[in-house]
Structures are given as structure tokens and as C-alpha cells.
Design a protein around this motif. Structure first.
Motif, PDB file in Angstrom:
ATOM      1  N   UNK A  19      46.201  90.222  56.542  1.00  0.00           N
ATOM      2  CA  UNK A  19      45.911  88.920  55.937  1.00  0.00           C
ATOM      3  C   UNK A  19      47.054  88.535  55.017  1.00  0.00           C
ATOM      4  N   UNK A  20      47.787  87.516  55.414  1.00  0.00           N
ATOM      5  CA  UNK A  20      48.884  87.013  54.607  1.00  0.00           C
ATOM      6  C   UNK A  20      48.621  85.594  54.146  1.00  0.00           C
ATOM      7  N   UNK A  21      49.705  84.891  53.844  1.00  0.00           N
ATOM      8  CA  UNK A  21      49.571  83.542  53.315  1.00  0.00           C
ATOM      9  C   UNK A  21      48.996  82.577  54.354  1.00  0.00           C
ATOM     10  N   UNK A  22      49.406  82.727  55.613  1.00  0.00           N
ATOM     11  CA  UNK A  22      48.912  81.821  56.643  1.00  0.00           C
ATOM     12  C   UNK A  22      47.407  81.998  56.842  1.00  0.00           C
ATOM     13  N   UNK A  23      46.948  83.243  56.856  1.00  0.00           N
ATOM     14  CA  UNK A  23      45.518  83.503  57.010  1.00  0.00           C
ATOM     15  C   UNK A  23      44.737  82.957  55.822  1.00  0.00           C
ATOM     16  N   UNK A  24      45.283  83.121  54.630  1.00  0.00           N
ATOM     17  CA  UNK A  24      44.629  82.589  53.436  1.00  0.00           C
ATOM     18  C   UNK A  24      44.523  81.076  53.505  1.00  0.00           C
ATOM     19  N   UNK A  25      45.609  80.446  53.941  1.00  0.00           N
ATOM     20  CA  UNK A  25      45.596  78.985  54.072  1.00  0.00           C
ATOM     21  C   UNK A  25      44.602  78.536  55.144  1.00  0.00           C
ATOM     22  N   UNK A  30      39.744  75.574  56.401  1.00  0.00           N
ATOM     23  CA  UNK A  30      38.444  75.443  57.057  1.00  0.00           C
ATOM     24  C   UNK A  30      37.343  75.212  56.039  1.00  0.00           C
ATOM     25  N   UNK A  31      37.433  75.871  54.892  1.00  0.00           N
ATOM     26  CA  UNK A  31      36.398  75.739  53.865  1.00  0.00           C
ATOM     27  C   UNK A  31      36.303  74.318  53.343  1.00  0.00           C
ATOM     28  N   UNK A  32      37.437  73.619  53.262  1.00  0.00           N
ATOM     29  CA  UNK A  32      37.390  72.277  52.689  1.00  0.00           C
ATOM     30  C   UNK A  32      37.359  71.171  53.745  1.00  0.00           C
ATOM     31  N   UNK A  33      37.409  71.562  55.031  1.00  0.00           N
ATOM     32  CA  UNK A  33      37.331  70.536  56.082  1.00  0.00           C
ATOM     33  C   UNK A  33      36.111  70.792  56.952  1.00  0.00           C
ATOM     34  N   UNK A  34      36.322  71.399  58.112  1.00  0.00           N
ATOM     35  CA  UNK A  34      35.220  71.664  59.035  1.00  0.00           C
ATOM     36  C   UNK A  34      35.587  72.821  59.941  1.00  0.00           C
ATOM     37  N   UNK A  35      34.578  73.363  60.612  1.00  0.00           N
ATOM     38  CA  UNK A  35      34.831  74.468  61.538  1.00  0.00           C
ATOM     39  C   UNK A  35      35.710  74.013  62.697  1.00  0.00           C
ATOM     40  N   UNK A  45      47.784  79.107  65.238  1.00  0.00           N
ATOM     41  CA  UNK A  45      48.363  80.403  64.870  1.00  0.00           C
ATOM     42  C   UNK A  45      48.447  81.309  66.096  1.00  0.00           C
ATOM     43  N   UNK A  46      47.367  81.358  66.864  1.00  0.00           N
ATOM     44  CA  UNK A  46      47.343  82.214  68.048  1.00  0.00           C
ATOM     45  C   UNK A  46      48.353  81.747  69.089  1.00  0.00           C
ATOM     46  N   UNK A  47      48.532  80.426  69.204  1.00  0.00           N
ATOM     47  CA  UNK A  47      49.511  79.905  70.158  1.00  0.00           C
ATOM     48  C   UNK A  47      50.924  80.350  69.788  1.00  0.00           C
ATOM     49  N   UNK A  48      51.226  80.364  68.491  1.00  0.00           N
ATOM     50  CA  UNK A  48      52.538  80.833  68.051  1.00  0.00           C
ATOM     51  C   UNK A  48      52.723  82.311  68.390  1.00  0.00           C
ATOM     52  N   UNK A  49      51.682  83.118  68.140  1.00  0.00           N
ATOM     53  CA  UNK A  49      51.763  84.535  68.500  1.00  0.00           C
ATOM     54  C   UNK A  49      51.948  84.703  70.001  1.00  0.00           C
ATOM     55  N   UNK A 170      38.449  84.312  61.206  1.00  0.00           N
ATOM     56  CA  UNK A 170      38.841  83.856  59.875  1.00  0.00           C
ATOM     57  C   UNK A 170      38.374  82.425  59.631  1.00  0.00           C
ATOM     58  N   UNK A 171      38.523  81.572  60.653  1.00  0.00           N
ATOM     59  CA  UNK A 171      38.072  80.189  60.515  1.00  0.00           C
ATOM     60  C   UNK A 171      36.569  80.134  60.300  1.00  0.00           C
TER      61      UNK A 171
END
Length: 210
Positions: A19-25, A30-35, A45-49, A170-171
Motif C-alpha cells: 500500500x503506497x500513495x496511489x493505493x491511499x489516494x 472512492x470514499x468521497x465519490x462513489x464505488x 491502476x490495474x491497466x497500468x500494471x 481497495x476501492x
């Protein structure tokens, strides 16, 4: 084929679980928007990986000498983007907190699911260590003189699936957090905490680039 599948799954989870900065973000977004928005961001993120796994599978260790000279500049770029995101999250949280007492202020347009996807895809692609990580794994897999295209495809698909499953988890945790913390003070507190964590991780990234 089974070996390529297992290797891809392990590679995907290996790069995604820390869990780094991207996971935290991702969780904070998700917490302040929607699932739905968080799910699209997780797939970014997964597409980049998956893209880095594909590049590594096709190019292998031959790409490493070309990536290493720009590791430091890319780290600086990633850290600056993360700091900007943290500051934006903080100011948005404070503005939304004040809106409860200032009905005349206008709401910001929330980020769209497509925007979340491309934002997290671009941010994750700024990490050059991902392609080095996958290149090293692919090189370790090449025990024979020839590598079948189908095995490479299975490896890349498995790495993407593993990363996607973890990022979606995480989402989901971010969506649950958003439901639990419904008060304006709770949302403000979590936004400030997540921004502080992101800035800390970004500064750590900068220190490793010097």
C-alpha cells in the motif's frame, strides 16, 4: 502454461499489494465519490500494471538500461503529482466542509469514472520501477531458449487480473469507509489524514530520488 499463470498472479499481487500513495489516494477517492468511480480508478491502476507486464514480457531485461537513466526524473514527476493531488484533496475537503454553513457556494464538479480511470492510469505509469520489476520476473521465467507467445499472454492476463482484484478490493474498502463516515467532520478528518499520508509517501519518494 500453469507456471505462466501462477507467475503472472504472483507478479500482479506482488506489485499491487504494497500500500503506497496511489493505493491511499484510490481509497480516499472512492470514499468521497462513489464505488463506480473508485472501480474505474482501480481498473486504471490495474491497466497500468498490465501494460507494464506486457512491455516487460515483450522486451524483457533489454528495456532496463533505457529505463534506469530516467528513474530519478520520473520519481520526481510522480512525487509532484501526488503532492498536487493531496493538496487538491485537502482544499476540496475544506471547501465541502464549509459548504454546510455557506449554502451560497457552488459545488465542484465531481470527477467522472472515465476521468478517474485515466488519472490513475497516468499516475501509475509514472512509476518506472514497475517495468523493471516485471522485466526481472520475465527474465527469471525464461529458462528455455524460446518463450511461447501464449505463455506471455497468460502471464500478462494473470498479472492484470491479480492487480485488478486487489485494486477493486481497495476501492470497495473506500466505498465502505464513505458509507461509515457520513458526517462532514468525519469526511474532513479522513481527507486530511489521507492527504498527509500521501504527502509523506511522496516526500519519501523524493528522498529516494536524490
Amino acid at each position: 502454461m500453469i507456471a505462466a499463470l501462477v507467475a503472472g498472479l504472483l507478479a500482479g499481487y506482488g506489485i499491487a499489494i504494497p500500500v503506497g500513495a496511489v493505493a491511499t489516494y484510490l481509497v480516499a477517492l472512492t470514499a468521497r465519490t462513489s464505488l463506480k468511480t473508485g472501480a474505474f480508478a482501480a481498473l486504471g491502476v490495474a491497466a497500468a500494471d498490465g501494460l507494464y507486464a506486457l512491455i516487460a514480457a515483450l522486451g524483457g531485461a533489454a528495456l532496463t538500461p533505457f529505463v534506469q537513466p530516467v528513474v530519478a526524473p520520473l520519481r520526481w514527476g510522480a512525487a509532484l503529482v501526488l503532492i498536487a493531488l493531496a493538496l487538491r484533496g485537502t482544499t476540496t475537503a475544506i471547501r465541502h466542509f464549509r459548504q454546510r454553513r455557506s449554502p451560497t457556494t457552488t459545488d465542484d464538479r465531481p470527477i467522472s469514472p472515465a476521468g478517474a480511470f485515466w488519472s490513475l492510469l497516468g499516475l501509475t505509469m509514472l512509476n518506472p520501477l514497475t517495468v523493471i520489476y516485471f522485466a526481472a520476473l520475465v527474465l527469471g521465467m525464461q529458462t528455455s531458449a524460446t518463450v511461447h507467445v501464449l505463455e506471455q499472454a497468460v502471464f500478462v492476463a494473470a498479472a492484470f487480473a491479480a492487480s485488478a482484484s486487489w485494486q477493486l478490493l481497495l476501492a470497495g474498502s473506500g466505498a465502505l469507509l464513505g458509507r461509515l463516515i457520513t458526517g462532514s467532520r468525519g469526511r474532513l478528518a479522513t481527507a486530511l489524514i489521507s492527504s498527509a499520508v500521501i504527502i509523506f509517501l511522496a516526500l519519501h519518494l523524493l528522498s529516494s530520488a536524490t
